[in-house]
Enzyme design. Structure first.
Site, PDB file in Angstrom:
ATOM      1  N   LYS A  34       0.837  -1.194   0.000  1.00  0.00           N
ATOM      2  CA  LYS A  34       0.000   0.000   0.000  1.00  0.00           C
ATOM      3  C   LYS A  34       0.875   1.250   0.000  1.00  0.00           C
ATOM      4  O   LYS A  34       0.638   2.194  -0.759  1.00  0.00           O
ATOM      5  CB  LYS A  34      -0.891  -0.025   1.245  1.00  0.00           C
ATOM      6  CG  LYS A  34      -2.232   0.597   1.044  1.00  0.00           C
ATOM      7  CD  LYS A  34      -3.138   0.363   2.254  1.00  0.00           C
ATOM      8  CE  LYS A  34      -3.883  -0.947   2.186  1.00  0.00           C
ATOM      9  NZ  LYS A  34      -4.575  -1.276   3.447  1.00  0.00           N
ATOM     10  N   ARG A 104      -3.381   2.922   8.352  1.00  0.00           N
ATOM     11  CA  ARG A 104      -3.654   1.750   7.511  1.00  0.00           C
ATOM     12  C   ARG A 104      -2.447   0.830   7.488  1.00  0.00           C
ATOM     13  O   ARG A 104      -1.329   1.263   7.282  1.00  0.00           O
ATOM     14  CB  ARG A 104      -3.962   2.187   6.078  1.00  0.00           C
ATOM     15  CG  ARG A 104      -4.855   3.371   6.007  1.00  0.00           C
ATOM     16  CD  ARG A 104      -4.870   3.971   4.620  1.00  0.00           C
ATOM     17  NE  ARG A 104      -5.466   3.088   3.633  1.00  0.00           N
ATOM     18  CZ  ARG A 104      -5.427   3.341   2.335  1.00  0.00           C
ATOM     19  NH1 ARG A 104      -4.792   4.404   1.859  1.00  0.00           N
ATOM     20  NH2 ARG A 104      -6.010   2.511   1.502  1.00  0.00           N
ATOM     21  N   GLY A 113      -8.205  -7.427   3.353  1.00  0.00           N
ATOM     22  CA  GLY A 113      -9.063  -7.494   4.526  1.00  0.00           C
ATOM     23  C   GLY A 113      -8.431  -8.134   5.748  1.00  0.00           C
ATOM     24  O   GLY A 113      -9.091  -8.285   6.764  1.00  0.00           O
ATOM     25  N   MET A 115      -5.795  -7.094   7.603  1.00  0.00           N
ATOM     26  CA  MET A 115      -5.277  -6.200   8.627  1.00  0.00           C
ATOM     27  C   MET A 115      -6.265  -5.053   8.783  1.00  0.00           C
ATOM     28  O   MET A 115      -7.035  -4.752   7.895  1.00  0.00           O
ATOM     29  CB  MET A 115      -3.919  -5.669   8.203  1.00  0.00           C
ATOM     30  CG  MET A 115      -2.973  -6.757   7.711  1.00  0.00           C
ATOM     31  SD  MET A 115      -2.428  -7.864   9.003  1.00  0.00           S
ATOM     32  CE  MET A 115      -1.214  -6.834   9.753  1.00  0.00           C
ATOM     33  N   ASN A 762       5.545 -40.590  -5.551  1.00  0.00           N
ATOM     34  CA  ASN A 762       4.657 -40.884  -4.419  1.00  0.00           C
ATOM     35  C   ASN A 762       5.296 -41.962  -3.534  1.00  0.00           C
ATOM     36  O   ASN A 762       5.485 -41.769  -2.339  1.00  0.00           O
ATOM     37  CB  ASN A 762       3.285 -41.358  -4.893  1.00  0.00           C
ATOM     38  CG  ASN A 762       2.598 -40.322  -5.766  1.00  0.00           C
ATOM     39  OD1 ASN A 762       2.921 -39.141  -5.702  1.00  0.00           O
ATOM     40  ND2 ASN A 762       1.679 -40.777  -6.596  1.00  0.00           N
ATOM     41  N   CYS A 826       6.504 -39.489 -12.936  1.00  0.00           N
ATOM     42  CA  CYS A 826       5.082 -39.773 -13.142  1.00  0.00           C
ATOM     43  C   CYS A 826       4.290 -39.760 -11.854  1.00  0.00           C
ATOM     44  O   CYS A 826       3.141 -40.135 -11.812  1.00  0.00           O
ATOM     45  CB  CYS A 826       4.895 -41.097 -13.882  1.00  0.00           C
ATOM     46  SG  CYS A 826       5.442 -42.525 -12.928  1.00  0.00           S
TER      47      CYS A 826
HETATM   48  P1  ADP Z   1      -8.034  -2.508   3.285  1.00  0.00           P
HETATM   49  O1  ADP Z   1      -6.659  -2.980   3.015  1.00  0.00           O
HETATM   50  O2  ADP Z   1      -8.811  -3.352   4.184  1.00  0.00           O
HETATM   51  O3  ADP Z   1      -8.731  -2.120   2.007  1.00  0.00           O
HETATM   52  P2  ADP Z   1      -7.552   0.278   3.609  1.00  0.00           P
HETATM   53  O4  ADP Z   1      -6.454   0.806   4.437  1.00  0.00           O
HETATM   54  O5  ADP Z   1      -7.309   0.304   2.154  1.00  0.00           O
HETATM   55  O6  ADP Z   1      -7.859  -1.172   4.120  1.00  0.00           O
HETATM   56  O7  ADP Z   1      -8.824   1.121   4.006  1.00  0.00           O
HETATM   57  C1  ADP Z   1     -10.134   0.710   4.211  1.00  0.00           C
HETATM   58  C2  ADP Z   1     -11.082   1.678   3.532  1.00  0.00           C
HETATM   59  O8  ADP Z   1     -10.906   3.009   4.007  1.00  0.00           O
HETATM   60  C3  ADP Z   1     -10.845   1.747   2.037  1.00  0.00           C
HETATM   61  O9  ADP Z   1     -12.064   1.846   1.377  1.00  0.00           O
HETATM   62  C4  ADP Z   1     -10.059   3.002   1.871  1.00  0.00           C
HETATM   63  O10 ADP Z   1     -10.248   3.540   0.605  1.00  0.00           O
HETATM   64  C5  ADP Z   1     -10.607   3.891   2.971  1.00  0.00           C
HETATM   65  N1  ADP Z   1      -9.605   4.867   3.403  1.00  0.00           N
HETATM   66  C6  ADP Z   1      -8.385   4.595   3.904  1.00  0.00           C
HETATM   67  N2  ADP Z   1      -7.704   5.735   4.158  1.00  0.00           N
HETATM   68  C7  ADP Z   1      -8.506   6.746   3.825  1.00  0.00           C
HETATM   69  C8  ADP Z   1      -8.352   8.169   3.858  1.00  0.00           C
HETATM   70  N3  ADP Z   1      -7.243   8.753   4.281  1.00  0.00           N
HETATM   71  N4  ADP Z   1      -9.391   8.907   3.429  1.00  0.00           N
HETATM   72  C9  ADP Z   1     -10.520   8.318   3.011  1.00  0.00           C
HETATM   73  N5  ADP Z   1     -10.736   6.994   2.965  1.00  0.00           N
HETATM   74  C10 ADP Z   1      -9.732   6.206   3.361  1.00  0.00           C
HETATM   75 MG    MG Z   2      -7.838  -1.093   0.671  1.00  0.00          MG
END
Ligand code: ADP
Ligand code: MG
Ligand code: MG
Length: 879
Positions: A34, A104, A113, A115, A762, A826
């Site tokens: 990310k 994040r 999903g 973390m 095997n 095989c």
């Molecule tokens: P995941 O990896 O579970 O998608 P994210 O860190 O990407 O977690 O964030 C979860 C949600 O929150 C996502 O929809 C993301 O776009 C939104 N989000 C994260 N940071 C921001 C931010 N600074 N402003 C607005 N929305 C955010």
């Molecule tokens: Mg995300």
């Protein structure tokens, strides 16, 4: 001593934090997926909110420090916070115009999903009023604050999500509000009070008002979540090393829930189900991103955004185009529009179905974005399994009970289960189950792994269930409105039907159809795009790919899939056929050789007909036929079922306490030579007959199983040659399975009697490890894998260190006496990508696997060749 210490202290302190606009050397390993995406987009000029990344180094230091933040990190974070305040013109914790951030997680490998993320961090009782004033939107400010308390409470303090959700549901009910957006500012102010009360009850503390404290605890919580059980399960399933750690991204909040000129969505640069180019994604007006991802509200298709927010929509299209051009791969993005301004919040290489991956790769070669080698290297061979997944038989009759979204292709029938634990249990016990849920969450991962398919009532194409199912190649139907679940009553209703847990359901994730009862499934066909990629791959690969096939139908299938021969044709299945079994039993029951020969004479024409059909199906390609391998008692009824006293006596006589190591393979052939004589005769006569009929001589290879000693094979070769002389002009090879450690070690001696070796990995795994497979899997081996004694199941992925070394020895010693010795494998490993790569490295001539795995093995062999040639070029350049 002191001098050294001073020197160490004088070294520049380790750096743990990078702003998105600061270039770093580290890349994905250091910044996480990310973080790297946010930095790259920022540096490309794509609109991204300002922020910074705390590196995975910091996470590793935290873990090895016994969960204490490393020295210097706090100070660095302070500095970057100050810089962020300057950039945004807002102050952290300001009662007038506060800076809010999201915290994040992001590891080097995307873990959808897994973390947790906290939004709106920085709000407190004062700042929420400041936010309301500067935005002129009290409702929005209150909504943001209540979300913070909820997420923070869950993620940082581990408060059960249901407590908050229940409070929200109750409030909505008491105000007669259908949706969250129907709640007023005052309603939400009440909700904040309720949430704060819940927080106090659960933690014994007040919700922290100091934003800096919020931030520190959030960062720690992200680090801690790396250790959470669901993250561990995910890493184990996908082989992600524990040591990677996660980075933390601190990102200025942008608000999609500010009103009708705002919104949030996710988009793919191509359709992740089909690979089709064009608009693909989902959009929710006046919402924050988590609403979409969590599948709580069912979003609109992206096209809806064009009407509502035309300017931001144009900008989005342009940005998607640029990102794909930059990454030269299909991207999956998250975006938010705040007051008509577009912001990108994430980009990553999109999870896709195998079909989509293949199509996109072929298209991108056509578009000049990538090379053919890239295309071949990019397809995950393990994922190809998906393309070869069952579909509903087009000729079957069935009625759709309900329709949902076609979230992940393939069809599955199975019993309904309503929770992940049961899905795991029953799936592991070998039952086919469909996990039926309102929606899934990362806590359901263990159930998803074991289920044959997933059906959810809520959520869109990017809901958790959909994303995870696509990654695993399982069928998923999501957002099925007609589905309603009664957890307490253990029933579901589906359209007009009421079904109980345990009833059978069929889902078709390619069309979204949900069908009551079981429907006939058929295997799918290889499509043109896959043919194209496999064809490109064939130009690079050196390994041949053959198939294991015992019937003409399997042989034909294998040929369709591109098999270049049969590497293993087992003959025992031919003995098991209903009309033959009595003859086989008569042979086994015979008191003497004469009686046996009589029965064998009867079997001969049947066996010859089998071979003729297979040789004809494989005309022009080699066919390796293995002589009888299993112990004879396998052809007799079990003792409990044997009524005849004579049969009982024979069964008892033949019984062995360890049949895997008993009278089987070539030992049978040496004890009752007339059996192998009949089989060799049948092969030779079949070859003769096919040549007479077609004018083309089949390429037959006669293979003796379970050889350990040169003398065994010498005698069996003599037998083979003697019988084959009955038809002197038939050509054939005579070789052996290599499936015992002794055979590997003495391969030089054995090779003198053999035209070819075929590794039976095997049995070689069983005998090298001393594991009997039946006693290992589901028992101690499962325990070993859970406890981490072993990382991989050696029956699935070749144990390169042990079994692989034995193979290496066999290759070296065998070829030392016979350089042209033909070598293949095989065992089931012949269709497993990593094992195929190892066979390439060993210099084998071919791998042989089940027909459905042939495309996968072709691709894996091509990738192994590409990787090896890449390595060779690199070595040449470097040296
Ligand atoms: P995941 O990896 O579970 O998608 P994210 O860190 O990407 O977690 O964030 C979860 C949600 O929150 C996502 O929809 C993301 O776009 C939104 N989000 C994260 N940071 C921001 C931010 N600074 N402003 C607005 N929305 C955010
Ligand atoms: Mg995300
Ligand atoms: Mg074997």
């Amino acid at each position: 001593m002191q001098g050294i210490c001073e020197k160490i202290l004088a070294l520049p302190a380790q750096r743990y934090v990078y702003d998105f606009d600061q270039p770093s050397e580290g890349g994905r390993e250091l910044l996480g997926g990310k973080g790297v995406g946010l930095a790259e987009m920022t540096q490309l000029g794509v609109p991204v909110p300002a922020g910074f990344t705390i590196t995975t180094d910091a996470c590793r230091a935290y873990m090895s420090n016994g969960k204490a933040l490393p020295d210097g990190l706090d100070g660095e974070v302070d500095e970057h916070l100050r810089a962020l305040e300057e950039k945004t013109g807002k102050r952290f914790g300001d009662a007038n115009d506060p800076l809010l951030v999201s915290v994040r997680s992001g590891a080097a490998v995307s873990m959808p999903g897994m973390m947790d993320t906290i939004l709106n961090l920085g709000l407190n009782d004062d700042a929420v009023q400041g936010l309301a004033r500067t935005t002129g939107n009290e409702r929005f400010a209150n909504d943001s604050y209540r979300r913070l308390i909820q997420m923070y409470g869950q993620v940082v303090d581990g408060i059960d999500a249901h407590r908050f959700e229940q409070a929200l549901t109750e409030l909505k009910k008491s105000r007669g509000a259908a949706q969250d957006v129907d709640l007023s500012a005052e309603d939400l102010a009440d909700l904040i009070d309720t949430y704060k009360r819940i927080y106090r009850e659960e933690t014994g503390r007040d919700f922290p008002q100091d934003p800096r404290e919020q931030l520190t605890r959030a960062v720690r919580a992200v680090f801690d979540s790396w250790d959470a059980p669901r993250a561990q399960v995910y890493r184990r399933t996908y082989d992600i090393p524990e040591s990677l750690g996660t980075a933390v991204n601190v990102v200025q909040m942008v608000f999609g829930n500010k009103g009708d000129e705002s919104g949030t969505g996710v988009a793919f640069t191509r359709d992740p189900s089909t690979g089709e180019q064009g608009l693909y994604g989902e959009f929710l007006a006046n919402a924050q991103g988590e609403d979409v991802v969590a599948g709580i509200r069912t979003p609109e298709p992206l096209a809806a955004m064009e009407k509502k927010l035309p300017r931001a929509f144009e900008q989005l299209l342009e940005t998607m185009r640029r990102l794909e051009e930059h990454y030269r791969d299909m991207q999956d993005i998250e975006f938010t529009v705040e007051d008509n301004e577009l912001y990108l919040l994430q980009t990553r290489s999109a999870k896709r179905t195998a079909a989509a991956g293949v199509k996109a790769a072929v298209d991108m070669v056509g578009e000049g974005l990538i090379s053919r080698e890239d295309a071949v290297a990019r397809i995950d061979p393990a994922q190809l399994d998906q393309l070869l997944h069952p579909m509903i038989d087009p000729t079957a009759e069935w009625e759709v009970a309900a329709k949902g979204l076609n979230a992940s292709p393939g069809a599955a029938s199975g019993k309904i289960v309503l929770d992940a634990d049961s899905a795991e249990q029953r799936g592991k016990a070998g039952e086919s189950v469909i996990l039926v849920r309102w929606e899934t969450t990362p806590d359901d991962i263990h159930g998803l792994i074991q289920a044959a398919g997933v059906l959810t009532a809520h959520g869109g194409m990017t809901s958790h269930a959909a994303v995870v199912a696509r990654g695993m190649g399982k069928p998923c139907v999501a957002g099925c409105d007609a589905l309603s679940i009664d957890l307490a009553g253990h029933t579901i209703t589906l359209g007009g039907h009421t079904l109980a847990e345990g009833d059978v359901l069929t889902i078709d994730g390619g069309t979204g159809a949900v069908i009551v009862g079981e429907v006939r499934l058929v295997p799918p066909q290889v499509n043109d795009d896959l043919e194209t990629i496999l064809g490109w791959g064939d130009e690079y690969r050196r390994l041949n790919v053959r198939a294991n096939a015992d019937t003409p139908e399997d042989a034909a299938k294998a040929r369709d899939f591109g098999a270049q021969g049969i590497g293993l044709c087992r003959t025992e299945h031919m003995f098991m056929a209903e009309e033959r079994l009595p003859v086989v039993r008569a042979m086994i029951m015979a008191e003497n050789e004469e009686g046996r020969r009589k029965a064998l004479d009867e079997l001969l024409p049947m066996q010859q007909a089998d071979f003729e059909a297979i040789l004809e199906a494989m005309a022009g390609l080699p066919v390796t036929i293995r002589l009888l391998d299993p112990p004879l008692h396998e052809f007799l009824p079990p003792l409990e079922e044997a009524k005849d006293e004579r049969v009982r006596r024979r069964v008892k006589q033949l019984q062995e306490s360890n049949p895997m190591l008993g009278t089987r393979g070539c030992r049978l052939g040496l004890q009752w030579p007339e059996i192998y004589e009949m089989q060799v005769r049948a092969i030779i006569r079949a070859a003769r007959a096919v040549e007479d009929r077609t004018g083309e001589a089949p390429l037959v290879e006669i293979m003796h199983p379970l050889v350990a000693f040169q003398e065994e094979l010498r005698r069996l070769r003599e037998l083979t040659v003697r019988v084959a002389e009955e038809a002197p002009d038939v050509e054939y090879l005579c070789g052996t399975m290599i499936e015992l450690p002794r055979a590997c070690i003495r391969a030089d001696e054995i090779a003198q009697q053999a035209d070819f070796f075929s590794f039976g990995t095997n049995d070689l795994t069983q005998t090298a490890l001393g594991f009997s497979r039946d006693d290992a899997e589901g028992k101690f081996l499962t325990q070993y894998l859970e406890d981490g004694v072993l990382q991989k199941n050696p029956f699935e992925t070749l144990d390169v260190g042990g079994v692989g070394d034995l193979m290496r020895i066999a290759v070296e010693r065998g070829r030392s006496v016979k350089p042209g010795l033909k070598l293949g494998i095989c065992g089931e490993h012949g269709g497993e990508p990593r094992s195929v790569a190892f066979c390439h490295e060993l210099g084998l001539d071919y791998v042989s696997c089940s027909p459905y795995r042939v495309p996968l093995a072709r691709l894996a062999a091509a990738q192994a060749a590409l990787a090896a040639s890449g390595a060779a070029e690199y070595a040449a350049a470097g040296g």
